[in-house]
Motif scaffolding. Structure first.
Motif, short mmCIF file in Angstrom:
data_model
loop_
_atom_site.label_atom_id
_atom_site.label_comp_id
_atom_site.label_asym_id
_atom_site.label_seq_id
_atom_site.Cartn_x
_atom_site.Cartn_y
_atom_site.Cartn_z
N MET A 196 0.83 -1.19 0.00
CA MET A 196 0.00 0.00 0.00
C MET A 196 0.87 1.24 0.00
SD MET A 196 -3.07 -0.58 2.63
CE MET A 196 -4.53 -1.33 2.03
N LYS A 197 0.29 2.30 -0.55
CA LYS A 197 0.98 3.58 -0.55
C LYS A 197 0.98 4.18 0.84
CE LYS A 197 -0.76 6.72 -3.21
NZ LYS A 197 -1.27 7.60 -4.27
N ARG A 198 2.06 4.79 1.21
CA ARG A 198 2.14 5.48 2.50
C ARG A 198 1.39 6.81 2.40
NH1 ARG A 198 7.92 6.30 5.14
NH2 ARG A 198 7.22 5.65 7.18
N ILE A 199 0.52 7.09 3.37
CA ILE A 199 -0.24 8.33 3.33
C ILE A 199 0.65 9.50 3.74
CG2 ILE A 199 -2.43 7.12 3.68
CD1 ILE A 199 -2.45 8.21 6.55
N PRO A 200 0.31 10.71 3.25
CA PRO A 200 1.19 11.87 3.51
C PRO A 200 1.47 12.14 4.98
CG PRO A 200 -0.40 12.40 1.80
CD PRO A 200 -0.78 11.04 2.34
N SER A 201 0.49 11.98 5.86
CA SER A 201 0.75 12.31 7.27
C SER A 201 1.75 11.37 7.92
CB SER A 201 -0.56 12.36 8.07
OG SER A 201 -1.18 11.09 8.08
#
Length: 142
Positions: free
Chosen positions: A1-6
């Motif tokens: 999964m992509k890492r979220i910005p926060s």
């Protein structure tokens, strides 16, 4: 999964203040950082809940009410997120200074009756006011 910005921010480098996180679909996310992350000082849960009630009420009744999408706590208990739409960046700091000053005037917690809140027994108005006063000092220094 992509890492979220926060989760991509180095939290050890964050400090108390007001931080613009970014804009997505016209909605601006603001990080209202009350506490330095991972420093052992967190907003007490009852005060956190009360700040959510009070500030959401103040913001949604203020001059920029139509531009307030969301105000709510960070799970880590170091601050809050504010999502805005159509509010100029330059208006956010004065709006927040006014909102936090207004929060200090409350004598009861809005929306804290059983039929209004899913955890109505968990509030601390005095603790919330202490946290709001401390954060207002941070905002005043910006």
């Amino acid at each position: 999964m992509k890492r979220i910005p926060s989760f991509s921010k180095d939290h050890d480098k964050l400090s108390p203040g007001l931080h613009k996180c970014g804009v997505s679909h016209g909605v601006t996310t603001w990080d209202l950082r009350f506490k330095k992350p991972n420093a052992g000082d967190y907003i007490e849960q009852r005060a956190l809940h009360t700040i959510e009630h009070v500030l959401a009420t103040v913001l949604r009744n203020g001059k920029f009410a139509d531009g307030i999408i969301y105000f709510g706590p960070m799970g880590c208990r170091t601050g809050f997120y504010l999502l805005t739409y159509g509010i100029a960046d330059g208006d956010v700091l004065p709006m927040l200074r006014s909102a936090f000053a207004g929060a200090l005037e409350f004598s009861e917690v809005p929306g804290s009756r059983r039929e209004e809140c899913g955890n109505y027994l968990e509030h601390d108005l005095e603790g919330a006011k202490r946290e709001c006063a401390a954060y207002l000092a941070v905002l005043e220094a910006i």
